[in-house]
Design a protein around this motif. Sequence first.
Motif, PDB file in Angstrom:
ATOM      1  N   VAL A   1       0.853  -1.182   0.000  1.00  0.00           N
ATOM      2  CA  VAL A   1       0.000   0.000   0.000  1.00  0.00           C
ATOM      3  C   VAL A   1       0.890   1.233   0.000  1.00  0.00           C
ATOM      4  O   VAL A   1       2.080   1.158   0.338  1.00  0.00           O
ATOM      5  N   THR A   2       0.315   2.356  -0.396  1.00  0.00           N
ATOM      6  CA  THR A   2       1.061   3.611  -0.410  1.00  0.00           C
ATOM      7  C   THR A   2       0.459   4.567   0.597  1.00  0.00           C
ATOM      8  O   THR A   2      -0.745   4.836   0.566  1.00  0.00           O
ATOM      9  N   ILE A   3       1.289   5.052   1.500  1.00  0.00           N
ATOM     10  CA  ILE A   3       0.828   6.029   2.480  1.00  0.00           C
ATOM     11  C   ILE A   3       1.442   7.385   2.145  1.00  0.00           C
ATOM     12  O   ILE A   3       2.548   7.460   1.599  1.00  0.00           O
ATOM     13  N   LYS A   4       0.706   8.435   2.432  1.00  0.00           N
ATOM     14  CA  LYS A   4       1.130   9.776   2.036  1.00  0.00           C
ATOM     15  C   LYS A   4       1.487  10.614   3.252  1.00  0.00           C
ATOM     16  O   LYS A   4       0.659  10.805   4.148  1.00  0.00           O
ATOM     17  N   ALA A   5       2.707  11.106   3.262  1.00  0.00           N
ATOM     18  CA  ALA A   5       3.174  11.972   4.352  1.00  0.00           C
ATOM     19  C   ALA A   5       3.403  13.374   3.800  1.00  0.00           C
ATOM     20  O   ALA A   5       4.100  13.546   2.794  1.00  0.00           O
ATOM     21  N   ARG A   6       2.797  14.360   4.432  1.00  0.00           N
ATOM     22  CA  ARG A   6       3.063  15.746   4.031  1.00  0.00           C
ATOM     23  C   ARG A   6       4.294  16.253   4.764  1.00  0.00           C
ATOM     24  O   ARG A   6       4.428  16.075   5.976  1.00  0.00           O
ATOM     25  N   ILE A   7       5.199  16.864   4.008  1.00  0.00           N
ATOM     26  CA  ILE A   7       6.461  17.347   4.567  1.00  0.00           C
ATOM     27  C   ILE A   7       6.376  18.857   4.780  1.00  0.00           C
ATOM     28  O   ILE A   7       5.781  19.575   3.974  1.00  0.00           O
ATOM     29  N   TYR A   8       7.008  19.340   5.853  1.00  0.00           N
ATOM     30  CA  TYR A   8       7.012  20.771   6.169  1.00  0.00           C
ATOM     31  C   TYR A   8       8.462  21.275   6.186  1.00  0.00           C
ATOM     32  O   TYR A   8       9.061  21.462   7.265  1.00  0.00           O
ATOM     33  N   PRO A   9       9.055  21.513   5.012  1.00  0.00           N
ATOM     34  CA  PRO A   9      10.449  21.972   4.965  1.00  0.00           C
ATOM     35  C   PRO A   9      10.550  23.480   5.209  1.00  0.00           C
ATOM     36  O   PRO A   9       9.584  24.229   5.025  1.00  0.00           O
ATOM     37  N   THR A  10      11.723  23.914   5.610  1.00  0.00           N
ATOM     38  CA  THR A  10      12.000  25.349   5.643  1.00  0.00           C
ATOM     39  C   THR A  10      12.152  25.824   4.200  1.00  0.00           C
ATOM     40  O   THR A  10      12.220  25.012   3.269  1.00  0.00           O
ATOM     41  N   SER A  11      12.223  27.130   3.990  1.00  0.00           N
ATOM     42  CA  SER A  11      12.356  27.654   2.627  1.00  0.00           C
ATOM     43  C   SER A  11      13.649  27.161   1.975  1.00  0.00           C
ATOM     44  O   SER A  11      13.677  26.827   0.780  1.00  0.00           O
ATOM     45  N   GLU A  12      14.713  27.069   2.751  1.00  0.00           N
ATOM     46  CA  GLU A  12      15.983  26.576   2.207  1.00  0.00           C
ATOM     47  C   GLU A  12      15.883  25.092   1.870  1.00  0.00           C
ATOM     48  O   GLU A  12      16.373  24.643   0.822  1.00  0.00           O
ATOM     49  N   GLN A  13      15.241  24.325   2.742  1.00  0.00           N
ATOM     50  CA  GLN A  13      15.062  22.899   2.486  1.00  0.00           C
ATOM     51  C   GLN A  13      14.154  22.673   1.277  1.00  0.00           C
ATOM     52  O   GLN A  13      14.384  21.758   0.475  1.00  0.00           O
ATOM     53  N   ALA A  14      13.127  23.513   1.129  1.00  0.00           N
ATOM     54  CA  ALA A  14      12.222  23.394  -0.016  1.00  0.00           C
ATOM     55  C   ALA A  14      12.982  23.598  -1.330  1.00  0.00           C
ATOM     56  O   ALA A  14      12.744  22.891  -2.321  1.00  0.00           O
ATOM     57  N   ASN A  15      13.897  24.543  -1.349  1.00  0.00           N
ATOM     58  CA  ASN A  15      14.706  24.773  -2.548  1.00  0.00           C
ATOM     59  C   ASN A  15      15.572  23.554  -2.867  1.00  0.00           C
ATOM     60  O   ASN A  15      15.748  23.183  -4.037  1.00  0.00           O
ATOM     61  N   LEU A  16      16.113  22.940  -1.822  1.00  0.00           N
ATOM     62  CA  LEU A  16      16.927  21.742  -2.021  1.00  0.00           C
ATOM     63  C   LEU A  16      16.084  20.582  -2.559  1.00  0.00           C
ATOM     64  O   LEU A  16      16.511  19.856  -3.466  1.00  0.00           O
TER      65      LEU A  16
END
Length: 395
Positions: free
Chosen positions: A4-19
């Motif tokens: 099965v596939t489970i979905k996790a929402r990630i909350y990165p910082t702006s710098e992490q989001a760019n990465l």
Amino acid sequence: MTTVTIKARIYPTSEQANLLLATMQQYRNACNLVSQYYFNHNFVPKQKDINKALYHKVREQFGLKAQMTQSIFKTVIARYKTVDTQLKQKPYHYKDNNTDTWYTEQRDLSWLQKPINFKRPQCDLVSARDWSFKNDKLSLNTLANREIMDFSMKGFEQYLEGKLGTAKLVKSCGHYFLHISVTVEPHIFEKADLKHVVGIDRGLRFLATTYDEKGKTSFIDGKDIIEKRRKYKKLRQQLQSKGTKSAKRRLKAIGQRENRWMSDINHQITKTLTDKYGKDTLFVLEDLTNVRFATEKVAKTNRYEQVSWAFYQFEQFLAYKAELNGSKVIKVSAQYTSQRCPKCGSVNKNNRKHDIHEYQCVNCGYKSNDDRIGAMNIQYLGTNWVTGDTTKITK
């Protein structure tokens, strides 16, 4: 075992989001390079051959780490295998204008005119090597470093006891998600414990018509679904007539929105069915492989709705939900399910009156809704499977 596939929402910082975005874009670009190579070599190379030819080039050109590079090769080969399966399940149908005869031709990857293009930024991450849980947070590999981020996965916690596998990093509606594959051990379906046999007729007027061993029938109305899809169709036609760049962007967004909505409807219906009948249920579907919808007999304005609903997706969703719940899905022959009388067994195509959605047997006089008749015949074939008569069972 079931995945099965489970979905996790990630909350990165702006710098992490760019990465994350940079990693996904480079992964996507590398997939397109490998796809071009696989296409140019007639879909023959195996992963070890692609690795030998492109490993160093991919790492140097896109700055990806070793495990991600290997994942790219797997991603591309898997996508081609999926497309090959889809082509084989949907043969090419064409009409000879001289004889008015319809012909069917099987398709495979040789039908592709150009390489598969990976448009959406994405990244496949291998468990432990590229991602892991760490102190109630997510640890993810990027082009630069391994980053620790907050996450949430409401409703999926029950699956975390299973074996965690490869995860796909995606961006949707401005948010980042990690789709994690988990292998779980489902309840085993046993014929001896069988409680229900449910025949399901799929359609458009009624998305699903069910008939069970107690003679109970239920209809899932598709009228509102058809109306909404027609609105999408009309909006697409308006945007296509404009032909501007903004209209094309809007077209793409609408297509994605409609697909998500269709998937959500199929999820809701299949969850309703599995919850209603519970464990130890046999769900019986028609095998629609190679079944051609006779669109030439359908009004041109209605053809889009006739052929484009995700019936196969419905089947997939129901199958895995049933398996997790200790139930089972089988497919039976679609031949004569709408023409056979469930009472006397006679077959006559004139029994069904499409215009008023009614079935009346010319032999015994039995009368009922035509979709209900289909569900009754499908349920009967499922009962035969239980008793060991598999002459009409396809899978």
